[in-house]
Each structure stands twice: as C-alpha cells, then as structure tokens.
Design an enzyme around this catalytic site. Sequence first.
Site, short mmCIF file in Angstrom:
data_model
loop_
_atom_site.label_atom_id
_atom_site.label_comp_id
_atom_site.label_asym_id
_atom_site.label_seq_id
_atom_site.Cartn_x
_atom_site.Cartn_y
_atom_site.Cartn_z
N HIS A 1 -83.72 -14.09 -16.50
CA HIS A 1 -83.20 -14.36 -15.17
C HIS A 1 -81.93 -13.54 -14.90
CE1 HIS A 1 -85.38 -18.45 -14.51
NE2 HIS A 1 -86.05 -17.43 -14.04
N CYS B 1 -88.78 -17.36 -26.50
CA CYS B 1 -87.62 -17.73 -27.30
C CYS B 1 -88.04 -18.74 -28.38
CB CYS B 1 -86.55 -18.34 -26.41
SG CYS B 1 -85.17 -19.09 -27.31
N HIS C 1 -89.07 -24.61 -12.96
CA HIS C 1 -88.56 -23.60 -13.89
C HIS C 1 -89.71 -23.09 -14.75
CE1 HIS C 1 -86.23 -21.73 -17.13
NE2 HIS C 1 -85.21 -21.72 -16.31
N GLU D 1 -89.89 -22.10 -17.80
CA GLU D 1 -89.95 -22.70 -19.14
C GLU D 1 -90.64 -24.05 -19.08
OE1 GLU D 1 -87.01 -24.98 -22.23
OE2 GLU D 1 -86.18 -23.21 -21.24
N THR E 1 -84.51 -26.30 -22.55
CA THR E 1 -83.51 -25.84 -23.52
C THR E 1 -82.15 -25.55 -22.89
OG1 THR E 1 -84.32 -23.56 -23.27
CG2 THR E 1 -85.20 -24.87 -25.10
N SER F 1 -80.61 -18.21 -12.25
CA SER F 1 -80.51 -18.71 -13.62
C SER F 1 -79.95 -20.13 -13.63
CB SER F 1 -79.61 -17.79 -14.45
OG SER F 1 -79.28 -18.37 -15.69
N ASN G 1 -79.17 -22.10 -16.21
CA ASN G 1 -78.08 -22.35 -17.15
C ASN G 1 -76.77 -21.77 -16.64
OD1 ASN G 1 -77.18 -19.79 -18.91
ND2 ASN G 1 -79.35 -19.56 -18.43
#
Length: 581
Positions: free
Chosen positions: A42, A96, A124, A126, A165, A221, A223
Amino acid sequence: MKIRFARTAGFCMGVRRAVDMVLDLQRGNTPLPIVTYGPLIHNPQTLEILDARGVTEAGNIEEIDRGTVVVRAHGISPAEHGLLKEKGLQVVDATCPRVRRVQVLVERHAGQGRFCVIVGDADHPEVRGVMGFATAGGVALAEANLDQMSTLVPSDREVCVVAQTTQDRQTFEKVVRALERHCLKIHVHDTICDSTKRRQQEVTRLARQVDLVVVVGGKGSGNTRRLAQVAEACGARSLHVETAGEIDPKDLDGVSRVGVTGGASTPNWQMRQAVDRIKEISATRRSGPLRRLRRAVDAAVMTYGFAALGGGGLTATCMTLQGETPTWPPLVVAMLFVFSMHLLNRLHDRSGAVRFNSPEIAAFYARHTTALTAAGLASSLGAIVLALGVGITTCILLTCTLVMGRLYSAALFSASGNGRNSWLGLRDVPWSKTPAVTFGWAFVAAVLPVVEAPARVNFIGLAVAFVLAAGMVFWRMAVSDLMDVQGDRIVGRQTIPVVLGVDQTRKILWILLVLLGGYCALGVWMGWISAAGYVLEVNMLLFAVLFVFYARRQLADRLLYEGAADLNFVLAGILVWQAGM
C-alpha cells in the site's frame, strides 16, 4: 526545530520481503512479464517505481494470461491461488509470513468446524484473503459493525478469533470482550504483528515528547492511518501525508519539536523527503546568520567538502603513525582527490540511487550541476599540479588513481538482461563501491605521502597505517550504504548491505570497530607505528557512539550524521598529530 525519528518507521519485514522478492525476480531468468495480483504493497510511489521497472499490476485474475504472477504481501484466498495455478502461470508467493500464520490458524480451526471472526476491515485485501480459509463460516468485525455482532456471529458455536495483522490493540481487545459475553466458547489468537505493536507503542511515546507527529505513508494504508489515530489519542497533533509536498508551512506554526514516523509500506526515502521538507520550512524561520550558516554546512557536506577535510585528517594521521612530520602538500593533495572523486562520481551516477537515498542532495545537484562539475574538474587538476610539485612519482601515481576513479563510474561495455540493453561498468560489479573508495582513500593517505623517499620508509608502519586507514574508511562508507540500502535495492545496486543484509552488515561493522581498536593498540605495543596511535582509540569510540545514534534513529538529519562522521577523521588527524609532536 528539533526532529525526532521513530526507530521502527518504514518497511516492515513482510513488505521488505515482498519488494525484495520482486526485485530479485527481475535479475533472474523469470518468465516475463512480471505481474503482481493486486497492489504489492500500500504505497503508490513504490508501485510507480516498480511499474517503471516493468513490474505491472493486475486487478483481477482474468487480466493475467502469461508470465510470472506475484502474490502480494497481503495474501490471497485458496480459491484465487487455485485459479492462478490452473492458468499455468508461474506463481511466486510474497505473502507476509505473519499473514500466512493467520491463514494457517483460520484454516485449522475451520477444519474443526469452528466459526472464525477476523477483527479487521472487511474490505482490506488481507482480511479478504484470510476469509477464504474460513470454510466453516466467518465474518470480519470492526468497531464500526460491533453493534451487529449478535446477528453476524452465532452464539451457539465455538468461535476462533484472530486479528488483521495491522489492527490496533484497543479495537482487538474491545471486540474480544464483546465476543466473550456473546459466544459459547472462543479461541483467541492475538495475531497483531509485532512490528505493528512496536510502531504503535513508539508513536505513543513519541506523541508525548513532541508538538506534532508527522505520519508518512499511503492514504490507503490502514496501519499508517492508525498510527495517526494513535498519536491523536495520546493528545498530540498528527499530520498524515503521503508525500513531503503535502506538508504546508502552516502545519508547523507554533511547533518546536516534530516526530516523524512512517507506515509499514513507507520506504525510507519518502520519510527523508518529509524530514527535508520540515528542515526547509524550519530554515526559513531562522534568523539571517543562523540560516546562512546551516545552509553553508549542508552544502559542504553535500559536495563532500567535509569528506575532503576528512581525507586531509586521515593523511595527517597516517604520516604521523609512520613517523613522518605532516606537511601541507600531501594533505591538500588528499583533500582535492577526495573532493573531486566523490563529487564527480555522484554527479555521474547512472543508477539514480541518490534520488531515493538523499532527495535533498539530488535536488541540490540538479540545481548546481554545471558549477559542481567545474569544481570537481578543477580540484582534480589542482591535485595533479600540486602532486607534481611534490615529485614526479607522486604525480604519476595520483594521476593513475584519478583515472581509475573516473573509469570506475564510466559505462565500459554493453550487456543485456530481461530483454533490455544497458551499459555497464566497474560500478555495477557487486560489492565494488565500498572497497574501491576504501582503497583510493587509504592509498592517497598512507602511501602517496612517502613514495618520494623510499629509503626512509618503514614498510611495516606503512602497512599498518594503510590497514587502519582502509578499515576506518570502509566502516564509514559501509554505514552510508546501510542508510541507502532501500534506494540501492530499488535501483539494483549491489552494495554490501544489499548482498549480506542489514543485520549481518551491522554485526560486521561492530566487529570491525573492535578489531580496529585492538589492531591500533597492538601496532603501538609492537613498535610498528608511533605511540601517537593510542589516541585513535578515541576516534573508534566516537564512531561507535555515532553508530548507536544511527541504529536508534536518534539523528533524523542525515547531513548532520555524515558531517559528524567526516569530522571524526579531521579530529583523528589533529589528535594524532599533536600526540606525535
């Protein structure tokens, strides 16, 4: 204005691994084209660079019909992975490892018939990928839809709970408490990445020490957005920017301390650009003399003026260690040599690494190319003329060294790879940069000053001085390579940290400092070099202190760090010279 840099900012392990895997594919015999299924990470700017290098992105599987497909760091579902295999594509899985662990946990619990709850954003990538492993049913829960839990999560089944995560801890714990009250039995797995935890903890500390926290990273992103939210929750102002150009001078009104951090997908060069922008704004608010002084110091570091002084200091050190009295001609020759070689090589760097590694320096060189080229050529000529005054042998050897230095950066022969032709040179040989610079400095500092009087040369002392000079320069250059590892990696430059890895290189540099200190003391004790060599232990200690500051990211200003490292060579020359008098 004081700038504090977060220690764990920038690429996390999973993102770094994914980018490195793609770059490695480009250098191999991988079937072309190389396509990533969805955005690899991202960060739009990094994706643009990869696109310019021929790595394209596909939004859906139907778009991919040949070549190599790279599974992004966020991972994909088993169904999607099966479709890629069915198409006969070469699949490279860059998921990852932390995300893969979540997938394995969900797959195992689903196999035991448990309903799976993923605490995270349903949209998202993930989370969508992990949901593909929840074959016994599952749902993504976030704070926004927690009030719908009673209808989304069955109360009469065992439930497995995992986290996206990059989820923040407060949300995860809040959802877990709600599920404990609602469900028959839950199996909780805290799968928040350690890197995410450290970043959020560090931002919490940083927010209490500064007036403003600048968070650099992609607006898409999750995070990165959460880092800004954590800073705000701690009572500090936060500013989330994707590029340095988004930082407005008004954002820094009333600010004397700034914290800078970045998301897990933010490359180092973007954070450096933000630091450079903050420095630029801060400089406009200084009084006249202070502003001019800082600009002069920065220009001296960027053009290798401080490195040139370091070359003179190293020469004085080597001459004193060999029992020679330092004189100005060899010192000035060394200074002109270092200045011209570094300056001209940076001006003609074909890799473009400086654009990523040192945005401020790249902009400075673009503005002053003509003047800097003239200065580099004039210093080379001046070094040759001055060396001729010392002696014909000195002049010939210096001229050969200068020519070798220029040939190192030149494009010498043509090669092809991945369907593209390019001109290569000695600079493109893996590992070559730091050893080449090391040899040049050590030769001019230790050997050149004594070649005109071979009868009185202490060859053991010369060898010891050469090794000490080479070791110190190697250490200094390798630290610079550590700072530049992401930019060097993205342009394909094979430096020591790129080949060996950052952690391994750091270990080697710590060992080298210890060995240099011990070797210097041994040389004095054995009588190989002057007793003045003992004071070099001070310089080894100062290098160690600088290295600690680098490792802890307590020096956000790169130019300040490089200037301090170069001046340590000057200090070495002064201390050893005075001790030898």
